[in-house]
Design a protein around this motif. Structure first.
Motif, PDB file in Angstrom:
ATOM      1  N   CYS A   1      24.189   3.329 -34.087  1.00 35.92           N
ATOM      2  CA  CYS A   1      25.394   3.680 -33.328  1.00 35.92           C
ATOM      3  C   CYS A   1      26.660   3.435 -34.139  1.00 35.92           C
ATOM      4  CB  CYS A   1      25.449   2.899 -32.021  1.00 35.92           C
ATOM      5  SG  CYS A   1      24.280   3.487 -30.777  1.00 35.92           S
ATOM      6  N   ILE A   2      26.672   2.367 -34.938  1.00 41.36           N
ATOM      7  CA  ILE A   2      27.826   2.105 -35.798  1.00 41.36           C
ATOM      8  C   ILE A   2      27.985   3.244 -36.803  1.00 41.36           C
ATOM      9  CG2 ILE A   2      28.811   0.560 -37.538  1.00 41.36           C
ATOM     10  CD1 ILE A   2      28.817  -0.736 -34.836  1.00 41.36           C
ATOM     11  N   LYS A   3      26.885   3.677 -37.391  1.00 38.83           N
ATOM     12  CA  LYS A   3      26.950   4.775 -38.363  1.00 38.83           C
ATOM     13  C   LYS A   3      27.384   6.079 -37.694  1.00 38.83           C
ATOM     14  CE  LYS A   3      23.343   2.584 -41.120  1.00 38.83           C
ATOM     15  NZ  LYS A   3      21.904   2.580 -41.488  1.00 38.83           N
ATOM     16  N   MET A   4      26.919   6.319 -36.461  1.00 38.69           N
ATOM     17  CA  MET A   4      27.342   7.506 -35.720  1.00 38.69           C
ATOM     18  C   MET A   4      28.852   7.515 -35.522  1.00 38.69           C
ATOM     19  SD  MET A   4      24.389   7.681 -32.775  1.00 38.69           S
ATOM     20  CE  MET A   4      25.180   8.993 -31.856  1.00 38.69           C
ATOM     21  N   LEU A   5      29.406   6.356 -35.214  1.00 36.76           N
ATOM     22  CA  LEU A   5      30.846   6.233 -35.003  1.00 36.76           C
ATOM     23  C   LEU A   5      31.602   6.621 -36.277  1.00 36.76           C
ATOM     24  CD1 LEU A   5      32.485   3.037 -33.433  1.00 36.76           C
ATOM     25  CD2 LEU A   5      33.654   4.562 -34.996  1.00 36.76           C
ATOM     26  N   LEU A   6      31.205   6.045 -37.399  1.00 39.11           N
ATOM     27  CA  LEU A   6      31.873   6.334 -38.663  1.00 39.11           C
ATOM     28  C   LEU A   6      31.764   7.813 -39.022  1.00 39.11           C
ATOM     29  CD1 LEU A   6      30.663   3.259 -40.768  1.00 39.11           C
ATOM     30  CD2 LEU A   6      32.925   3.593 -39.745  1.00 39.11           C
ATOM     31  N   ILE A   7      30.593   8.386 -38.803  1.00 43.20           N
ATOM     32  CA  ILE A   7      30.370   9.786 -39.169  1.00 43.20           C
ATOM     33  C   ILE A   7      31.127  10.715 -38.235  1.00 43.20           C
ATOM     34  CG2 ILE A   7      28.602  11.596 -39.288  1.00 43.20           C
ATOM     35  CD1 ILE A   7      26.677   9.293 -40.273  1.00 43.20           C
ATOM     36  N   GLY A   8      31.171  10.389 -36.942  1.00 40.76           N
ATOM     37  CA  GLY A   8      31.951  11.193 -36.020  1.00 40.76           C
ATOM     38  C   GLY A   8      33.413  11.254 -36.427  1.00 40.76           C
ATOM     39  N   ARG A   9      33.965  10.117 -36.817  1.00 41.34           N
ATOM     40  CA  ARG A   9      35.355  10.063 -37.288  1.00 41.34           C
ATOM     41  C   ARG A   9      35.526  10.869 -38.571  1.00 41.34           C
ATOM     42  NH1 ARG A   9      37.126   4.469 -39.601  1.00 41.34           N
ATOM     43  NH2 ARG A   9      35.918   5.413 -41.288  1.00 41.34           N
ATOM     44  N   ASP A  10      34.548  10.745 -39.495  1.00 41.15           N
ATOM     45  CA  ASP A  10      34.618  11.493 -40.751  1.00 41.15           C
ATOM     46  C   ASP A  10      34.553  13.002 -40.504  1.00 41.15           C
ATOM     47  OD1 ASP A  10      34.706   9.086 -42.074  1.00 41.15           O
ATOM     48  OD2 ASP A  10      32.626   9.171 -42.799  1.00 41.15           O
TER      49      ASP A  10
ATOM     50  N   GLY B   1      41.842  -3.266 -36.775  1.00 35.34           N
ATOM     51  CA  GLY B   1      43.016  -3.645 -36.002  1.00 35.34           C
ATOM     52  C   GLY B   1      43.527  -2.492 -35.148  1.00 35.34           C
ATOM     53  N   ALA B   2      44.810  -2.560 -34.776  1.00 42.49           N
ATOM     54  CA  ALA B   2      45.415  -1.523 -33.943  1.00 42.49           C
ATOM     55  C   ALA B   2      45.495  -0.209 -34.715  1.00 42.49           C
ATOM     56  CB  ALA B   2      46.805  -1.956 -33.494  1.00 42.49           C
ATOM     57  N   ARG B   3      45.255   0.889 -34.014  1.00 42.19           N
ATOM     58  CA  ARG B   3      45.330   2.217 -34.631  1.00 42.19           C
ATOM     59  C   ARG B   3      45.550   3.255 -33.536  1.00 42.19           C
ATOM     60  NH1 ARG B   3      41.054   4.399 -32.535  1.00 42.19           N
ATOM     61  NH2 ARG B   3      38.947   3.551 -32.713  1.00 42.19           N
ATOM     62  N   GLU B   4      45.827   4.482 -33.968  1.00 38.50           N
ATOM     63  CA  GLU B   4      45.976   5.575 -33.009  1.00 38.50           C
ATOM     64  C   GLU B   4      44.608   5.894 -32.409  1.00 38.50           C
ATOM     65  OE1 GLU B   4      47.561  10.214 -32.809  1.00 38.50           O
ATOM     66  OE2 GLU B   4      47.535   9.131 -34.710  1.00 38.50           O
ATOM     67  N   PRO B   5      44.513   6.040 -31.089  1.00 42.49           N
ATOM     68  CA  PRO B   5      43.217   6.396 -30.487  1.00 42.49           C
ATOM     69  C   PRO B   5      42.837   7.833 -30.799  1.00 42.49           C
ATOM     70  CG  PRO B   5      44.927   6.377 -28.813  1.00 42.49           C
ATOM     71  CD  PRO B   5      45.557   5.850 -30.073  1.00 42.49           C
ATOM     72  N   TYR B   6      41.544   8.081 -30.864  1.00 45.97           N
ATOM     73  CA  TYR B   6      41.031   9.439 -31.026  1.00 45.97           C
ATOM     74  C   TYR B   6      40.775  10.043 -29.647  1.00 45.97           C
ATOM     75  CZ  TYR B   6      40.238   8.257 -35.931  1.00 45.97           C
ATOM     76  OH  TYR B   6      40.416   7.887 -37.237  1.00 45.97           O
ATOM     77  N   VAL B   7      40.615  11.353 -29.624  1.00 48.62           N
ATOM     78  CA  VAL B   7      40.164  12.041 -28.412  1.00 48.62           C
ATOM     79  C   VAL B   7      38.762  12.541 -28.698  1.00 48.62           C
ATOM     80  CG1 VAL B   7      40.496  14.030 -26.904  1.00 48.62           C
ATOM     81  CG2 VAL B   7      42.461  12.669 -27.633  1.00 48.62           C
ATOM     82  N   PHE B   8      37.773  11.940 -28.035  1.00 50.35           N
ATOM     83  CA  PHE B   8      36.371  12.240 -28.305  1.00 50.35           C
ATOM     84  C   PHE B   8      35.652  12.334 -26.965  1.00 50.35           C
ATOM     85  CE2 PHE B   8      32.159  11.817 -30.112  1.00 50.35           C
ATOM     86  CZ  PHE B   8      32.286  12.363 -31.383  1.00 50.35           C
ATOM     87  N   ALA B   9      35.283  13.543 -26.576  1.00 53.60           N
ATOM     88  CA  ALA B   9      34.752  13.805 -25.238  1.00 53.60           C
ATOM     89  C   ALA B   9      33.244  13.588 -25.172  1.00 53.60           C
ATOM     90  CB  ALA B   9      35.082  15.225 -24.802  1.00 53.60           C
ATOM     91  N   THR B  10      32.813  12.844 -24.168  1.00 53.16           N
ATOM     92  CA  THR B  10      31.383  12.674 -23.955  1.00 53.16           C
ATOM     93  C   THR B  10      30.771  13.967 -23.444  1.00 53.16           C
ATOM     94  OG1 THR B  10      29.720  11.250 -22.934  1.00 53.16           O
ATOM     95  CG2 THR B  10      31.568  11.881 -21.560  1.00 53.16           C
ATOM     96  N   GLU B  11      29.512  14.198 -23.785  1.00 50.53           N
ATOM     97  CA  GLU B  11      28.765  15.394 -23.393  1.00 50.53           C
ATOM     98  C   GLU B  11      29.465  16.676 -23.833  1.00 50.53           C
ATOM     99  OE1 GLU B  11      28.317  14.678 -19.234  1.00 50.53           O
ATOM    100  OE2 GLU B  11      26.590  13.359 -19.510  1.00 50.53           O
ATOM    101  N   ASN B  12      30.333  16.577 -24.849  1.00 58.35           N
ATOM    102  CA  ASN B  12      31.075  17.731 -25.352  1.00 58.35           C
ATOM    103  C   ASN B  12      31.787  18.469 -24.221  1.00 58.35           C
ATOM    104  OD1 ASN B  12      32.025  19.378 -27.421  1.00 58.35           O
ATOM    105  ND2 ASN B  12      30.347  20.841 -27.218  1.00 58.35           N
TER     106      ASN B  12
ATOM    107  N   GLU C   1      31.809   6.872 -28.690  1.00 65.93           N
ATOM    108  CA  GLU C   1      32.866   7.487 -27.880  1.00 65.93           C
ATOM    109  C   GLU C   1      33.838   6.441 -27.346  1.00 65.93           C
ATOM    110  OE1 GLU C   1      29.797  11.001 -26.437  1.00 65.93           O
ATOM    111  OE2 GLU C   1      30.288   9.329 -25.122  1.00 65.93           O
ATOM    112  N   ALA C   2      33.302   5.334 -26.859  1.00 67.57           N
ATOM    113  CA  ALA C   2      34.151   4.287 -26.293  1.00 67.57           C
ATOM    114  C   ALA C   2      35.101   3.718 -27.341  1.00 67.57           C
ATOM    115  CB  ALA C   2      33.294   3.175 -25.698  1.00 67.57           C
ATOM    116  N   ILE C   3      34.578   3.416 -28.533  1.00 67.47           N
ATOM    117  CA  ILE C   3      35.414   2.815 -29.568  1.00 67.47           C
ATOM    118  C   ILE C   3      36.406   3.820 -30.134  1.00 67.47           C
ATOM    119  CG2 ILE C   3      35.426   1.679 -31.833  1.00 67.47           C
ATOM    120  CD1 ILE C   3      34.399  -0.073 -29.553  1.00 67.47           C
ATOM    121  N   LEU C   4      35.969   5.068 -30.351  1.00 65.16           N
ATOM    122  CA  LEU C   4      36.895   6.068 -30.889  1.00 65.16           C
ATOM    123  C   LEU C   4      38.078   6.293 -29.947  1.00 65.16           C
ATOM    124  CD1 LEU C   4      34.404   8.681 -32.384  1.00 65.16           C
ATOM    125  CD2 LEU C   4      36.085   7.348 -33.655  1.00 65.16           C
TER     126      LEU C   4
END
Length: 205
Positions: A110-119, A174-185, A163-166
């Motif tokens: 799940c950690i790797k999924m998060l990084l890859i989704g952001r990438d 630390g603090a950063r701009e939130p992403y918009v990442f929709a569950t179930e597309n 999705e929750a972390i993004l």
């Protein structure tokens, strides 16, 4: 109030400018027949000045299998998650539970999924340093969504954690701009989340 009206206009204008030329990245297709998952390309083009881009969910697993992510940041993110996240109670019957080793593997995945989704959304120049120039480019996405159900979730961990972390305004850096990442597309919810984020500067649920 004149000041509030001016501020509303400026916020809206900034939102229009930030969306222009960006994309909605659809990772996968329609989740469980949900109508809102069907990407309304003409709406994005005509009303938001955006384009739609698409990639198959299996790209996530390919990048994990071939190590196409920032390994140093992965270790940092994993350490942070292990220290700060509380694992909820497992209410599954004993016969249906994974072993601790299997849970650990899913947590790491799940950690790797998060990084890859952001990438996939933004690109990552560190991938080019690893020899993955194409993957380093990203899709210029100001919003994205991940199908998940059910072709993915029947065999891989779901994307609730990424999705929750993004979508939050912080992570291990630390603090950063939130992403918009929709569950179930759920693209239409994603578009609403994007508009609200741009107008309020707040993370969306």
């Amino acid at each position: 109030d004149v000041v509030e009206n001016i501020l509303r206009y400026v916020r809206a204008a900034l939102g229009v400018g930030l969306m222009k030329g960006r994309s909605y990245l659809s990772i996968g297709t329609v989740s469980m027949g949900i109508a809102g998952c069907r990407v309304p390309e003409q709406f994005f083009v005509d009303y938001l000045g955006m384009r739609a881009e698409y990639i198959d969910m299996i790209e996530i697993d390919r990048r994990i299998a071939h190590g196409i992510y920032d390994h140093k940041e992965y270790e940092t993110a994993l350490t942070w998650a292990r220290e700060h996240l509380t694992i909820g109670q497992n209410r599954n019957p004993e016969a249906n539970r994974f072993t601790q080793e299997e849970y650990d593997e899913q947590f790491d995945y799940c950690i790797k999924m998060l990084l890859i989704g952001r990438d996939l959304m933004n690109g990552n120049p560190k991938l080019a340093e690893m020899g993955f120039e194409e993957e380093a480019g990203g899709h210029g996405a100001i919003a994205a969504g991940f199908q998940g159900q059910r072709q993915w979730t029947d065999i891989f961990p779901d994307t609730d954690f990424p999705e929750a972390i993004l979508n939050t305004p912080f992570d291990w850096n630390g603090a950063r701009e939130p992403y918009v990442f929709a569950t179930e597309n759920d693209t239409l919810n994603g578009a609403t989340m994007l508009l609200l984020k741009l107008l309020t500067n707040r993370s969306q649920m």
